[in-house]
Design a protein around this motif. Structure first.
Motif, short mmCIF file in Angstrom:
data_model
loop_
_atom_site.label_atom_id
_atom_site.label_comp_id
_atom_site.label_asym_id
_atom_site.label_seq_id
_atom_site.Cartn_x
_atom_site.Cartn_y
_atom_site.Cartn_z
N UNK A 1 0.69 -1.35 0.12
CA UNK A 1 0.10 0.02 0.17
C UNK A 1 0.97 1.32 0.22
N UNK A 2 2.06 1.07 0.55
CA UNK A 2 2.93 2.17 0.78
C UNK A 2 3.14 2.76 2.05
N UNK A 3 2.94 2.03 3.09
CA UNK A 3 3.25 2.53 4.45
C UNK A 3 4.62 2.75 4.87
N UNK A 4 5.55 2.01 4.36
CA UNK A 4 7.07 2.08 4.58
C UNK A 4 7.65 3.43 3.92
N UNK A 5 7.18 3.12 2.48
CA UNK A 5 7.84 4.42 1.70
C UNK A 5 7.10 5.91 2.31
N UNK A 6 5.96 5.79 2.63
CA UNK A 6 5.45 7.14 3.17
C UNK A 6 6.01 7.50 4.67
N UNK A 7 6.11 6.45 5.56
CA UNK A 7 6.76 6.59 6.75
C UNK A 7 8.07 7.34 6.62
N UNK A 8 8.80 6.54 5.46
CA UNK A 8 10.14 7.00 5.28
C UNK A 8 10.27 8.62 4.88
N UNK A 9 9.20 8.99 3.99
CA UNK A 9 9.13 10.30 3.58
C UNK A 9 8.56 11.31 4.56
N UNK A 10 7.71 10.83 5.55
CA UNK A 10 7.35 11.45 6.53
C UNK A 10 8.30 11.95 7.47
N UNK A 11 9.26 11.05 7.70
CA UNK A 11 10.27 11.28 8.94
C UNK A 11 11.32 12.14 8.36
N UNK A 12 11.61 12.03 6.96
CA UNK A 12 12.35 12.97 6.11
C UNK A 12 11.82 14.61 6.43
N UNK A 13 10.56 14.75 6.19
CA UNK A 13 10.21 16.06 6.27
C UNK A 13 10.12 16.67 7.66
N UNK A 14 10.00 15.38 8.60
CA UNK A 14 9.94 15.95 10.13
C UNK A 14 11.17 16.50 10.59
#
Length: 605
Positions: free
Chosen positions: A447-460
């Motif tokens: 679904x994209x969980x790990x990919x999005x979690x990684x991107x959100x962490x980068x933004x944070x």
């Protein structure tokens, strides 16, 4: 008002349970005219050559009449000059033991039938043990078909001795053994001339005379089923009083909050009453606002407490085995919460009562188990309080009742206490100048969980936040590498991730957890562990899209049955009921999906 006796008939298949009760109703003239006429007409085409088949009064299902056995529980109400009765005619076949247990759960007395030609059988022993398990303390052993053994006293006495030997291991208060013939009516309504050696009461007079009343509990107990708030001026707590009595002006304790309040008003249906007693459904209004919801208990019992772990006697009701480590829903009173069997102390040999070691339990087996719950709930031992001391286990996937049981002991953890530290979570948050959160990413594989979690962490991190990403696959390589992929192991996997996330939150970090967590109850457990810091992000990408990506080739293997219990294919994914954030990556780029999550997070950071 006549006293009410609730009783069941039980015993081996074809021992004459339905015939006994049918004959009792017929000979006591406790039938309506149309029932009596219908019985006589049905009997003409029955299996007794035109003679009255009394079993037809209770065996109403077509399958029951075709097979000549009882399948479902049949309830009948009747009254005599001396007493009112509710009888549950329960099935004797081993396949329908769960139906028998349901009937036993409501009864105060059991009539256990024994075929005089066969004596005590395995099913007789099973039903006797189930009666004891369900709290029945009064039992009548009706030795039936005495006409087939020529009413021999020696045969009757031998069966009586065998049962009394069996009963030495069971907690019955009274035991009465009566020789009967359900077909002919001997010793059912009046004493039979065929048994001059039996000098005690016949069955119906005995049922009219026996006292089954226990000493009433002095303490008032009301498990809350519903909070009624029809308008701003009224807030009432609804449920059935399970013990004691309550009156306007009495002080009660609300559990588990331990708040005290005065009873302001009592409603029984739509009537205002000054007091109410056990067995009545009521609405109670208190003198002040208290923290009470479904599952809470109003009581005057200062000893009633909460517990999270207990030992219990259980009866397995489902075809699926009961196993250590598997998660179930546990319903105690009006509370339903996740629980797991942590140990099977032993199972009980139905034949002789011996205790046998076991790793799992099959249908109809009795055992003692230790059960741990996700959080403390209000409970009691069964001998102290039947309602708060009994429970059922529900399979979380099929929603079948897996087992029923009674609580023997509560395990209170008194040797371990939470250690308070000088540097608190609030201090760590202030030091990092951020609010600690857990962003729980859930969704199907791909679904994209790990990919999005990684991107959100980068933004944070770019915004100056302190973070930690917990990826489900990475944790499977270390902390959780000893776990398999069955339901129990998956639930434990999610629990461990939640516990780690909680620790990281206490360190003041924003934690991102990316794991499938397919079951609503597991996500609810994670939320209970983490608390207010829990933010659920549902990556709602549909199965077809996830499978078309199949970057790891997992769906292909699952379709070829190379992977067992794969979420979305051979194992269910329960859609979150109230996620904080929903993102479908089908038509969104990674940047667009990340932007959507960051905008939604703005109000939480």
């Amino acid at each position: 008002m006549k006293k009410l006796l609730r009783f069941i008939t039980c015993g081996n298949v074809d021992d004459g349970k339905s015939t006994l009760i049918g004959h009792l109703l017929y000979e006591s003239k406790l039938l309506f005219a149309d029932q009596e006429k219908a019985l006589e007409l049905d009997s003409k085409v029955g299996s007794r050559g035109g003679e009255i088949d009394y079993a037809l009064l209770l065996d109403g299902l077509l399958a029951e009449r075709e097979q000549g056995i009882t399948i479902d529980v049949a309830y009948r109400y009747f009254t005599t000059d001396e007493r009112s009765f509710i009888v549950a005619d329960t099935p004797g076949h081993e396949e329908y033991t769960r139906n028998m247990a349901v009937g036993a759960s409501f009864a105060e007395l059991a009539i256990l039938l024994v075929d005089a030609t066969k004596g005590i059988t395995v099913q007789t022993k099973r039903h006797a043990r189930i009666c004891a398990l369900m709290g029945i303390r009064h039992i009548v052993v009706a030795v039936n078909k005495m006409d087939l053994v020529n009413f021999e006293q020696q045969r009757f006495e031998a069966i009586k001795r065998d049962f009394l030997t069996l009963a030495t291991t069971l907690d019955f208060s009274t035991i009465q053994v009566i020789p009967v013939s359900a077909t002919n009516g001997d010793n059912i309504i009046t004493a039979s001339a065929a048994t001059p050696w039996y000098e005690e009461l016949a069955l119906l007079p005995y049922l009219e005379a026996i006292n089954v009343e226990e000493d009433a509990l002095a303490t008032f107990t009301l498990p809350i089923q519903r909070v009624s708030r029809p308008n701003q001026d009224f807030r009432g707590f609804q449920g059935q009083i399970e013990s004691g009595r309550i009156a306007v002006g009495d002080e009660i304790i609300a559990l588990p909050s331990n708040e005290r309040a005065i009873v302001k008003q009592i409603l029984v249906t739509d009537r205002t009453e000054q007091e109410a007693v056990a067995g009545q459904p009521v609405t109670v209004q208190l003198s002040k606002e208290v923290d009470v919801s479904r599952g809470c208990v109003l009581t005057t019992d200062t000893t009633l407490t909460t517990a999270q772990k207990f030992t219990a006697h259980v009866l397995v009701l489902d075809t699926e085995p009961l196993v250590i480590g598997k998660n179930y829903l546990c319903k105690i009173g009006t509370q339903t919460i996740a629980g797991v069997i942590t140990a099977i102390t032993h199972k009980i040999n139905i034949e002789n009562g011996d205790l046998v070691a076991a790793e799992s339990l099959q249908k109809n087996e009795l055992a003692e188990c230790t059960i741990a719950l996700a959080e403390p709930v209000i409970m009691s031992t069964f001998n102290t309080h039947h309602t708060l001391g009994s429970f059922i286990l529900i399979d979380r996937l099929t929603h079948m009742t897996a087992a029923c049981g009674v609580i023997q002991n509560l395990e209170q953890t008194t040797s371990i206490f939470a250690q308070q530290t000088t540097v608190t979570a609030a201090i760590r948050e202030a030091q990092k100048q951020q609010r600690a959160l857990t962003l729980w990413f859930t969704g199907l594989s791909g679904a994209g969980k790990s990919t999005l979690a990684n991107e959100v962490e980068k933004r944070l991190v770019l915004l100056g936040h302190h973070t930690m990403l917990l990826d489900g696959d990475n944790l499977r390589l270390g902390l959780n590498k000893n776990l398999a992929f069955d339901e129990a192991s998956r639930s434990e996997n999610n629990r461990r991730i939640a516990e780690v996330a909680k620790l990281l939150n206490e360190a003041g970090l924003i934690t991102l957890a990316a794991c499938i967590s397919p079951l609503e109850q597991d996500r609810k457990q994670a939320q209970n562990i983490i608390g207010e810091a829990y933010i659920e992000i549902f990556i709602s990408t549909p199965l077809t899209t996830c499978e078309s990506r199949d970057t790891k080739g997992l769906y292909a293997k699952a379709r070829q049955q190379e992977i067992e219990a794969f979420t979305g294919i051979s194992s269910p994914y329960e859609t979150p009921k109230k996620p904080h954030i929903i993102v479908d990556t089908t038509s969104l780029s990674i940047e667009q999906a990340t932007d959507k999550i960051m905008r939604a997070l703005a109000s939480y950071l």
